[in-house]
Design a protein around this motif. Structure first.
Motif, PDB file in Angstrom:
ATOM      1  N   SER A 305       1.361  -1.189   0.414  1.00 43.61           N
ATOM      2  CA  SER A 305       0.214   0.130   0.298  1.00 43.61           C
ATOM      3  C   SER A 305       0.950   1.482   0.415  1.00 43.61           C
ATOM      4  N   SER A 308       2.266   1.255  -3.440  1.00 42.28           N
ATOM      5  CA  SER A 308       2.175   2.241  -4.827  1.00 42.28           C
ATOM      6  C   SER A 308       2.097   3.934  -4.842  1.00 42.28           C
ATOM      7  N   ASP A 309       1.754   4.463  -3.493  1.00 43.51           N
ATOM      8  CA  ASP A 309       2.029   5.969  -2.857  1.00 43.51           C
ATOM      9  C   ASP A 309       2.584   6.165  -4.456  1.00 43.51           C
TER      10      ASP A 309
END
Length: 613
Positions: A305, A308-309
Motif C-alpha cells: 500500500s 504504490s503511493d
C-alpha cells in the motif's frame, strides 16, 4: 673577546630561531597522528570558495541578480557538484586502499582491530569529501521555507577513529546552513585511547569554533552519554548522529521542517551505507524499522500500500521502530518524553524502547525520505561492556517488562536465558509510563505494527518479509566470461576440487579448452558487481586473517562485495586482480602446476599478472 662576542651573536641570531622552529615542528608533529590534521587540501571548501568567487563575477557581468544570473549559478553549481562527486568515485577509493608497504598494512590491520573498518582509506580521504546526492529526483526540486528552529548536533564517541569522526563533524558543517546549526556537541565517553582523544580535543579547540568538546567523568556508554550531551545542548532541536557518518545534501532542512509542523514527531533520515572496506558511499532503498520477538531490530520492506503511493519518496513514512543511531526531535519533547532509560547499560535495546515509547505515549516516528545520511556499518562492535555481560539482552529485558505487557512472554520464550537475569529497578520507568498516560502494547501492535505476526495467531493483514541491510539478493549480471590465465606461466586458475566444493583452494593447472569438463572447471564469469564466479556456481573469495598468507578460496556468493569484490587494475604493463577489501592483489605461490593463489602487496610482479579471456 671576539670569540665570546661571536658565540653570543650566534646564540642570538641562530640559536633562538632554531629553538622556536624545532618547538613548533615538534608540536605540529604531535598533533598530526596518521591523518593530515591541518587539512591543507580541503577539496570541498576550496570548491565552495571558487564557486562563490565565480558567482560574484557572474553577478557583475549580469548587472546584479536576474533570471539569467540564477540560471547560470544553478548550472555552475551542478558542474561543481559533479566534479566533487567524481573526486571520490569507486575507482579512486580502490586506489586509495592499495596496500603499498608494511606501514600501510600495519595501519590497515590496526584499524580493523580497533575500529572495525578500513582506517587506511579513511585517513587518505581526510576530513572533507563530496558524496553523491542519493535523494530521489523529486526531493531535489523541493524549496524550503524559512524554518524557525535551530539544531544541536550531538555526536558521542568512544575510541573512535579520528579521521572518521572529524569527517562526520566537517560534513555537518559543510552541508548545513549556518542559521540552522546552533552547535555541534562532541561527547567523548572517557575514551581509553588517550592520545587520540587529546588530539581530537586540541584540533576542535583550535579549528572548530561552533563545536563544543565535552568529556564524561567516567565511561557511561552510548545511552547515558547521549543524555549527558543533550544536557549541554542549547538548540531547539536535538539531532543525534553516530561518530562515523557523512551527511548528504540538504539533509537537515527536511527534518526540521517536519518537526516544525508537529513538535511531537520524531524524525529519522534514510540511512545510506558507507562500505567498511572501501569507504564507498552507497544509496539505500526505502525501508522502515521493525523487530522480531527476540527484540532484535530489523529492516522491513514497505507494505504494498505504501509502495504504490505516487508520493513515495517525498512524503514521510511512519515507522514502527528506528535503528537508533540517527534521529532528531525537539529538545523539550526529548525531556518531556523521559529522555533515555538510564538504567540501561552501554548499548542495545534503547532504540526499541524509545520507539515504543514515542508511539505509545502520543508521539509519531517517521522516516523522512528527502533526508539522507551515510553511515559506516562496521564489521563488528569493536568494544564491549567494561563490567562484562551482555548489555543487549539485559536492556531488552527492561524494555519487555516496562512496555510489552503480556506480550513480554514471547520475548522470554525466544530468549529463555533472560528469565534469570537481574534487570535492575524499573519503577521510575513504570511511573513515567503512567504519568504520560501511555497506551498498551496491544494498541501499538494493532495500530502501528499490524504486520507483526504474533506467535500462534493469524494476522488478517498483508504479510511481507524483512530483509538484511544489504538489500534483497539478486541474480548476478554477467558482463564477460573466459579462462582466468596466469600470464607468465600460461596456466589456468581452477579449483583444487570440484567447482561446487565450498572452501576449496584455487590452484594453477594446464588450460583445457577441448573437453567439456575442463571448460566447466576453468570457466570464470565476471559480473557487473565485480564478482568472479567459477562455473557460475561459487565466488572467488579470500579467507580473512591477520597472520600469515590469505589464500584464495571458493565460497557461496553473498552479493555484499567485500572479500568477493575484484577489480582489474594496471601497474605498468601488468594487469592485476585487486581485492579492495584487503587492499592486496591476487598472487601465485609458484608459477607451476599445483601452485596456489593468495593475496599479497600489489607490486606488479609477474606472479600477479592475470587475464580473463
Amino acid at each position: 673577546m671576539r670569540k665570546r662576542l661571536s658565540l653570543k651573536c650566534c646564540l642570538i641570531w641562530f640559536g633562538i630561531p632554531l629553538t622556536v622552529w624545532l618547538t613548533f615542528n615538534l608540536f605540529s608533529w604531535h598533533l598530526k597522528l596518521t591523518a593530515d590534521w591541518n587539512q591543507p587540501n580541503r577539496l570541498k571548501l576550496r570548491a565552495k570558495k571558487t564557486l562563490l568567487v565565480r558567482k560574484d563575477s557572474l553577478k557583475k557581468e549580469n548587472g546584479g541578480e536576474s533570471p539569467k544570473f540564477e540560471q547560470q549559478c544553478e548550472a555552475l553549481s551542478e558542474v561543481f557538484n559533479k566534479a566533487l562527486v567524481k573526486r571520490y568515485n569507486v575507482t579512486v577509493l580502490h586506489s586509495l586502499g592499495v596496500v603499498l608497504s608494511p606501514e600501510d598494512q600495519k595501519l590497515r590491520d590496526e584499524g580493523y582491530q580497533k575500529f572495525a573498518f578500513n582506517a587506511l582509506i579513511s585517513d587518505k580521504i581526510g576530513f572533507h569529501r563530496a558524496v553523491p546526492d542519493t535523494r530521489f529526483p523529486k526531493c531535489r526540486d523541493v524549496k524550503f521555507p524559512s524554518i524557525d528552529l535551530d539544531a544541536s548536533i550531538v555526536i558521542c564517541f568512544f575510541n573512535e577513529q579520528p579521521s572518521a569522526l572529524l569527517r562526520t563533524v566537517h560534513s555537518v558543517i559543510d552541508q548545513t546552513p549556518p542559521e540552522l546549526l546552533k552547535e555541534i556537541i562532541l561527547v567523548d565517553d572517557s575514551s581509553t585511547l588517550d592520545d587520540i582523544s587529546c588530539q581530537i580535543e586540541t584540533y576542535v579547540n583550535q579549528h572548530l569554533k561552533n563545536v563544543k568538546f565535552v568529556r564524561t567523568p567516567e565511561r557511561q556508554g552510548l545511552i547515558r552519554a547521549r543524555v549527558f550531551g543533550a544536557n549541554h545542548a542549547s538548540g531547539k532541536v536535538l539531532v543525534f548522529l553516530d561518530s562515523h557518518c557523512e551527511v548528504n545534501t540538504d539533509w537537515l532542512e527536511p527534518l526540521l521542517l517536519r518537526i516544525s509542523h508537529d513538535p511531537s514527531t520524531v524524525v529519522v533520515p534514510v540511512i545510506d551505507m558507507i562500505n567498511h572496506d572501501t569507504m564507498e558511499y552507497q544509496s539505500s532503498p526505502l525501508v522502515r524499522g521493525g523487530f522480531n520477538w527476540g527484540l532484535h531490530f530489523r529492516w522491513d520492506q514497505l507494505p504494498a500500500s505504501m509502495q504504490s503511493d505516487p508520493e513515495l519518496g517525498l512524503k514521510p513514512i511512519p515507522s514502527p521502530t528506528m535503528a537508533g543511531g540517527l534521529f532528531a526531535m525537539r529538545k523539550d519533547y526529548f525531556h518531556h518524553l523521559g529522555e533515555y532509560d538510564l538504567g540501561m547499560d552501554i548499548w542495545g535495546g534503547e532504540n526499541l524502547e524509545i520507539s515504543f515509547r514515542i508511539w505509545m505515549c502520543g508521539g509519531r516516528l517517521e522516516i523522512i525520505p528527502c533526508s539522507r545520511v551515510g553511515h559506516i556499518f562496521r564489521k563488528r562492535r569493536p568494544y564491549g561492556n567494561p563490567a562484562g555481560g551482555d548489555t543487549l539482552i539485559r536492556n531488552s529485558l527492561r524494555v519487555a517488562h516496562v512496555w510489552m505487557d503480556e506480550y513480554k512472554e514471547y520475548f522470554l520464550k525466544q530468549r529463555p536465558q533472560a528469565g534469570h537475569l537481574d534487570y535492575g529497578d524499573i519503577s521510575d520507568r513504570v511511573s513515567l509510563r503512567k504519568h504520560l498516560s501511555c497506551k498498551s502494547f496491544q494498541w501499538y501492535l494493532k495500530n502501528i505494527y499490524p504486520e507483526q505476526v504474533v506467535p500462534g495467531q493469524t494476522n488478517n493483514v498483508e504479510i511481507y518479509h524483512h530483509f538484511p541491510r544489504n538489500q534483497l539478493r539478486k541474480e548476478p549480471v554477467i558482463i564477460r566470461h573466459g579462462q582466468l590465465t596466469h600470464v607468465d606461466s600460461s596456466l589456468c586458475v581452477q579449483s583444487e576440487k570440484k567447482p561446487y566444493t565450498k572452501k576449496a583452494l584455487l590452484t594453477l593447472a594446464a588450460c583445457d579448452t577441448k573437453t567439456l569438463d575442463g571448460q566447466k572447471s576453468q570457466m570464470w564469469y565476471e559480473t557487473v558487481d565485480s564478482q568472479l564466479l567459477l562455473a557460475q556456481l561459487l565466488c572467488l573469495d579470500v579467507e580473512s586473517g591477520m597472520v600469515g598468507k590469505s589464500y584464495a578460496r571458493l565460497m557461496k556468493c553473498h552479493g555484499n562485495g567485500g572479500s568477493q569484490a575484484w577489480t582489474w587494475t594496471d601497474k605498468g604493463e601488468t594487469s592485476l586482480l585487486y581485492n579492495p577489501a584487503s587492499g592486496k592483489c591476487l598472487t601465485v605461490t609458484a608459477a607451476t602446476e599445483g601452485g596456489n593463489l593468495f593475496l599479497d602487496l600489489c607490486t606488479g610482479t609477474k606472479e600477479q599478472a592475470f587475464r580473463l579471456s
